[in-house]
Design a protein around this motif. Structure first.
Motif, short mmCIF file in Angstrom:
data_model
loop_
_atom_site.label_atom_id
_atom_site.label_comp_id
_atom_site.label_asym_id
_atom_site.label_seq_id
_atom_site.Cartn_x
_atom_site.Cartn_y
_atom_site.Cartn_z
N GLU A 1 -2.56 4.22 6.48
CA GLU A 1 -1.77 4.42 5.26
C GLU A 1 -2.43 3.74 4.07
OE1 GLU A 1 2.84 4.30 4.90
OE2 GLU A 1 2.12 2.24 4.74
N ARG A 2 -2.44 4.44 2.93
CA ARG A 2 -3.00 3.84 1.71
C ARG A 2 -2.09 2.71 1.25
NH1 ARG A 2 -3.95 7.38 -3.66
NH2 ARG A 2 -1.68 7.12 -3.77
N ARG A 3 -2.68 1.60 0.93
CA ARG A 3 -1.91 0.41 0.57
C ARG A 3 -1.64 0.39 -0.93
NH1 ARG A 3 -5.08 -4.05 4.38
NH2 ARG A 3 -5.11 -2.73 6.24
N PRO A 4 -0.38 0.39 -1.33
CA PRO A 4 -0.06 0.33 -2.76
C PRO A 4 -0.40 -1.04 -3.33
CG PRO A 4 1.93 0.10 -1.46
CD PRO A 4 0.81 0.41 -0.49
N TRP B 1 16.19 2.11 0.97
CA TRP B 1 15.07 1.21 1.23
C TRP B 1 13.93 1.55 0.28
CZ3 TRP B 1 18.61 1.96 4.99
CH2 TRP B 1 18.94 0.85 5.80
N ARG B 2 13.46 0.57 -0.48
CA ARG B 2 12.40 0.80 -1.46
C ARG B 2 11.02 0.65 -0.85
NH1 ARG B 2 12.62 -3.41 -5.45
NH2 ARG B 2 11.05 -2.18 -6.54
N HIS B 3 10.90 -0.19 0.16
CA HIS B 3 9.58 -0.49 0.73
C HIS B 3 9.58 -0.17 2.22
CE1 HIS B 3 8.59 -2.47 -3.03
NE2 HIS B 3 9.68 -3.21 -2.91
N VAL B 4 8.89 0.91 2.59
CA VAL B 4 8.74 1.30 4.00
C VAL B 4 7.25 1.56 4.23
CG1 VAL B 4 9.39 2.89 5.83
CG2 VAL B 4 11.02 2.37 3.98
N GLY B 5 6.65 0.76 5.09
CA GLY B 5 5.22 0.91 5.38
C GLY B 5 4.99 1.20 6.86
N SER B 6 3.76 1.50 7.20
CA SER B 6 3.42 1.76 8.60
C SER B 6 2.01 1.27 8.88
CB SER B 6 3.53 3.26 8.91
OG SER B 6 2.67 4.01 8.06
N ALA C 1 3.60 -9.73 1.22
CA ALA C 1 3.13 -10.18 -0.09
C ALA C 1 3.19 -9.03 -1.11
CB ALA C 1 1.71 -10.72 0.03
N ARG C 2 2.86 -7.82 -0.69
CA ARG C 2 2.88 -6.68 -1.61
C ARG C 2 4.29 -6.39 -2.10
NH1 ARG C 2 -0.28 -3.71 2.13
NH2 ARG C 2 1.46 -2.28 2.42
N THR C 3 5.27 -6.55 -1.22
CA THR C 3 6.65 -6.23 -1.59
C THR C 3 7.32 -7.37 -2.32
OG1 THR C 3 7.54 -7.05 0.51
CG2 THR C 3 6.86 -4.74 0.44
N GLY C 4 6.78 -8.59 -2.20
CA GLY C 4 7.40 -9.73 -2.84
C GLY C 4 8.60 -10.26 -2.11
N ALA C 5 8.86 -9.78 -0.88
CA ALA C 5 10.04 -10.21 -0.13
C ALA C 5 9.71 -11.44 0.70
CB ALA C 5 10.50 -9.08 0.80
N PRO C 6 10.71 -12.30 0.95
CA PRO C 6 10.48 -13.47 1.80
C PRO C 6 10.30 -13.11 3.27
CG PRO C 6 12.78 -13.37 1.14
CD PRO C 6 12.08 -12.29 0.37
N ARG C 7 10.94 -12.02 3.72
CA ARG C 7 10.83 -11.58 5.11
C ARG C 7 10.83 -10.06 5.17
NH1 ARG C 7 15.34 -14.52 8.58
NH2 ARG C 7 16.61 -14.03 6.76
#
Length: 286
Positions: free
Chosen positions: A57-60, A106-111, A137-143
């Motif tokens: 997957e391309r990383r934003p 959900w705003r951030h879903v990666g694979s 780190a990309r999403t800025g979320a703590p978990r």
């Protein structure tokens, strides 16, 4: 955990589902026939989609400014979700689940794709460790939350239990994962990854070891018609040190778990829930 039409809490008593409706009748049940037909249809569709998920997957880019501390980890928000596929598969298996999560807030879903050359669950878990930290780190979320199908759930569990991933992973949802080891298709044991998914393997022995203080909450979906999990109960996660909610699915095969609407609804519920109490659920789609 709140109720959904497809998901309801039941007692801890497990009643096995026979392959035939009448004792001694060798004919498969109608539910098994329906499940097998659905598995074949999903396999055909997935074979067409498979090439679209071969590339990683391309990383934003990273967020310009991360959200305030805790904002992404509150009941009003949605924790970023990382999807992990199973053996010899790729991220294309999560096309419908991903779309459903994005559609429901959900705003951030990666694979993450495992390398097809991977021969050790520990190696795959180390790669997951690096990617999960980058994703967080990309999403800025703590978990973050993780959803793993089959082998993917086992890789994620190893990361959480053995590599300190419980500091990063809030909730791990597994779909048809051989937590206790599966005895399906003995000839497949020529592959090292399959050997590690057999009962009594060194990896499963490590995962059965004490894991005091593990901070991750687990949700294990297992199906009474999963023909890849032998026996089917092996997809339950039972460990005295882990906080687990096992959810029994009726009438769905192994390949259908990441795509069946009722199971997808149950996954969304598990990820959105903030009830940490242990329990046993059932998702019935028969």
């Amino acid at each position: 955990m709140g109720a959904l039409p497809a998901l309801s809490l039941v007692s801890r008593t497990f009643v096995p589902v026979k392959a035939s409706a009448v004792p001694g009748d060798p004919r498969p049940s109608a539910a098994l026939l329906r499940s097998t037909a659905l598995e074949l249809a999903i396999f055909a569709c997935h074979a067409m989609l498979y090439p679209t998920g071969v590339a990683q997957e391309r990383r934003p880019p990273h967020l310009v400014a991360p959200p305030p501390d805790g904002e992404a980890d509150t009941p009003d928000g949605r924790v970023p979700v990382l999807l992990l596929h199973g053996f010899a598969d790729n991220r294309s298996v999560f096309v419908l689940l991903r779309r459903s999560l994005l559609r429901h807030g959900w705003r951030h879903v990666g694979s993450l794709n495992h390398s097809l050359l991977t021969r050790d669950i520990r190696t795959a878990a180390s790669a997951l460790s690096r990617y999960a930290e980058e994703f967080r780190a990309r999403t800025g979320a703590p978990r973050i939350d993780v959803v793993g199908h089959s082998l993917g759930g086992l890789v994620a569990r190893y990361y959480v239990q053995r590599l300190g991933g419980d500091a990063l992973v809030r909730r791990l949802v597994t779909l048809g994962t051989p937590h206790g080891g599966t005895r399906v298709a003995p000839p497949m044991s020529v592959h090292p990854l399959v050997r590690q998914m057999r009962p009594g393997s060194d990896v499963l022995t490590e995962l059965a070891a004490p894991a005091p203080g593990c901070r991750t909450r687990f949700v294990g979906f297992w199906s009474d018609l999963d023909q890849v999990m032998v026996p089917v109960e092996t997809a339950r996660l039972d460990h005295p040190d882990l906080v687990v909610r096992n959810i029994r699915v009726s009438g769905v095969g192994h390949l259908a778990l990441p795509v069946h609407p009722a199971v997808v609804a149950g996954i969304r519920q598990a990820l959105a829930s903030w009830d940490e109490e242990d329990g046993l659920g059932r998702a019935s789609v028969a």
